[in-house]
Design a protein around this motif. Structure first.
Motif, PDB file in Angstrom:
ATOM      1  N   PHE A 232       0.830  -1.206   0.000  1.00 55.06           N
ATOM      2  CA  PHE A 232       0.000   0.000   0.000  1.00 55.06           C
ATOM      3  C   PHE A 232       0.869   1.262   0.000  1.00 55.06           C
ATOM      4  O   PHE A 232       0.449   2.301  -0.500  1.00 55.06           O
ATOM      5  CB  PHE A 232      -0.939   0.013   1.215  1.00 55.06           C
ATOM      6  N   VAL A 235       1.535   2.159  -3.557  1.00 55.48           N
ATOM      7  CA  VAL A 235       0.334   2.701  -4.192  1.00 55.48           C
ATOM      8  C   VAL A 235       0.095   4.137  -3.751  1.00 55.48           C
ATOM      9  O   VAL A 235      -0.141   5.029  -4.581  1.00 55.48           O
ATOM     10  CB  VAL A 235      -0.892   1.827  -3.863  1.00 55.48           C
ATOM     11  N   GLU A 236       0.177   4.369  -2.452  1.00 56.91           N
ATOM     12  CA  GLU A 236      -0.208   5.672  -1.897  1.00 56.91           C
ATOM     13  C   GLU A 236       0.874   6.732  -2.044  1.00 56.91           C
ATOM     14  O   GLU A 236       0.561   7.911  -2.245  1.00 56.91           O
ATOM     15  CB  GLU A 236      -0.596   5.497  -0.429  1.00 56.91           C
ATOM     16  N   LEU A 240      -0.391   6.960  -6.509  1.00 53.26           N
ATOM     17  CA  LEU A 240      -1.459   7.927  -6.246  1.00 53.26           C
ATOM     18  C   LEU A 240      -0.951   9.358  -6.356  1.00 53.26           C
ATOM     19  O   LEU A 240      -1.666  10.252  -6.830  1.00 53.26           O
ATOM     20  CB  LEU A 240      -2.064   7.678  -4.868  1.00 53.26           C
ATOM     21  N   LYS A 249      -6.205  12.095 -14.451  1.00 53.14           N
ATOM     22  CA  LYS A 249      -6.885  11.712 -13.211  1.00 53.14           C
ATOM     23  C   LYS A 249      -8.403  11.583 -13.352  1.00 53.14           C
ATOM     24  O   LYS A 249      -9.002  10.636 -12.816  1.00 53.14           O
ATOM     25  CB  LYS A 249      -6.553  12.697 -12.091  1.00 53.14           C
ATOM     26  N   GLU A 253     -10.114   4.898 -12.524  1.00 52.25           N
ATOM     27  CA  GLU A 253     -10.565   4.187 -11.333  1.00 52.25           C
ATOM     28  C   GLU A 253      -9.337   3.454 -10.781  1.00 52.25           C
ATOM     29  O   GLU A 253      -8.640   2.774 -11.534  1.00 52.25           O
ATOM     30  CB  GLU A 253     -11.635   3.142 -11.679  1.00 52.25           C
ATOM     31  N   LYS A 264      -9.422  -2.113  -1.951  1.00 55.05           N
ATOM     32  CA  LYS A 264      -9.664  -0.752  -1.496  1.00 55.05           C
ATOM     33  C   LYS A 264      -9.745   0.151  -2.721  1.00 55.05           C
ATOM     34  O   LYS A 264      -8.872   0.109  -3.585  1.00 55.05           O
ATOM     35  CB  LYS A 264      -8.527  -0.293  -0.583  1.00 55.05           C
ATOM     36  N   ARG A 265     -10.789   0.954  -2.805  1.00 57.18           N
ATOM     37  CA  ARG A 265     -10.907   1.874  -3.939  1.00 57.18           C
ATOM     38  C   ARG A 265     -10.384   3.250  -3.524  1.00 57.18           C
ATOM     39  O   ARG A 265     -10.827   3.831  -2.537  1.00 57.18           O
ATOM     40  CB  ARG A 265     -12.354   1.979  -4.411  1.00 57.18           C
ATOM     41  N   TYR A 266      -9.462   3.771  -4.308  1.00 55.56           N
ATOM     42  CA  TYR A 266      -8.885   5.095  -4.075  1.00 55.56           C
ATOM     43  C   TYR A 266      -9.554   6.149  -4.949  1.00 55.56           C
ATOM     44  O   TYR A 266      -9.730   7.295  -4.512  1.00 55.56           O
ATOM     45  CB  TYR A 266      -7.392   5.082  -4.380  1.00 55.56           C
ATOM     46  N   LEU A 267      -9.886   5.803  -6.160  1.00 57.96           N
ATOM     47  CA  LEU A 267     -10.492   6.751  -7.111  1.00 57.96           C
ATOM     48  C   LEU A 267     -11.658   6.092  -7.811  1.00 57.96           C
ATOM     49  O   LEU A 267     -11.645   4.880  -8.038  1.00 57.96           O
ATOM     50  CB  LEU A 267      -9.462   7.198  -8.153  1.00 57.96           C
TER      51      LEU A 267
END
Length: 267
Positions: A232, A235-236, A240, A249, A253, A264-267
């Protein structure tokens, strides 16, 4: 120079996806000896001198494949490129500029990590100029536009400099998506003593797969599957961050999760 089986496989996949001007450009780009030598040395500096992950021939081919996939998904969703919106070129012209930026964006790693995106621009400029003259020999205006677009993509790929074209935004995300564990394997093998920055290496090594496909609500869905939760961080803190600065952006998704667990959905 020896070409690895991985590079040959990626070359075949890239050429199979392309037609018209982009195919002609890819044939030249993938076989250019100067580009190959510069990518190899950038990787030597990145891995052996600096202890970073892959920034060489395989990485730049993976980014190129990612970029092609994203460009096609945007096209299929009816999203025009900046060149199309400005009536300066068509989709294939935009794709050609994106290909150049994808394949040359990390040449500056042959000098060092700091400001490498800026070093990449002046190292890539004469190559871009030379290759565009082969593909667009009779269209100076088109060469000027594509060269500028490619340079924007290169200078913007670290999210340190503001970009404005959709094409440059694709480079940001395509680069950020190359995070599967194979990219961190060599530096982990060569460097076993702990040091500052290892979290990037270990988090990348937990990323099993990155999938780029059509989304259900938006044109592009990115899914990151990992073996452990340390992924993560990658990713973050990396992907991201790049997506947040990308003109792409609004069309993305983003999902991530440990294999077998809930996404986990971020966008």
């Amino acid at each position: 120079m020896t070409i690895s089986p991985k590079e040959r496989s990626l070359n075949r996949k890239i050429l199979k996806r392309l037609k018209a001007y982009p195919h002609s450009l890819a044939e030249i780009l993938l076989e250019d000896p100067e580009v190959r030598a510069m990518q190899e040395y950038a990787n030597t500096v990145s891995i052996k001198r600096l202890g970073f992950n892959d920034h060489g021939p395989v990485h730049m081919r993976v980014v190129l494949m990612n970029a092609i996939t994203m460009m096609e998904l945007l096209r299929d969703a009816g999203i025009p490129t900046s060149l199309e919106t400005e009536e300066t070129g068509d989709f294939n012209d935009s794709l050609s500029a994106v290909m150049l930026a994808s394949f040359l964006h990390d040449l500056g790693m042959s000098i060092g990590r700091q400001d490498h995106e800026l070093h990449s621009t002046y190292l890539a400029y004469p190559i871009i100029d030379r290759l565009l003259k082969e593909v667009y020999p009779d269209d100076l205006q088109k060469r000027v536009a594509l060269r500028s677009l490619a340079i924007e993509g290169i200078v913007g790929h670290m999210a340190h400099h503001t970009i404005h074209s959709l094409e440059a935004g694709v480079i940001l995300v395509a680069d950020g998506c190359d995070m599967e564990r194979g990219r961190a394997r060599i530096p982990m093998f060569l460097n076993t003593s702990p040091k500052v920055g290892d979290i990037h290496k270990y988090s990348a090594n937990s990323i099993e797969k990155v999938t780029i496909e059509a989304g259900k609500e938006l044109p592009v869905r990115i899914q990151v599957d990992m073996s452990t939760e340390v992924g993560f961080f990658q990713v973050e803190e990396v992907l991201l961050t790049k997506i947040a600065k990308s003109t792409m952006k609004p069309y993305i998704e983003l999902f991530a999760g440990v294999i077998g667990g809930e996404l986990k959905r971020y966008l």
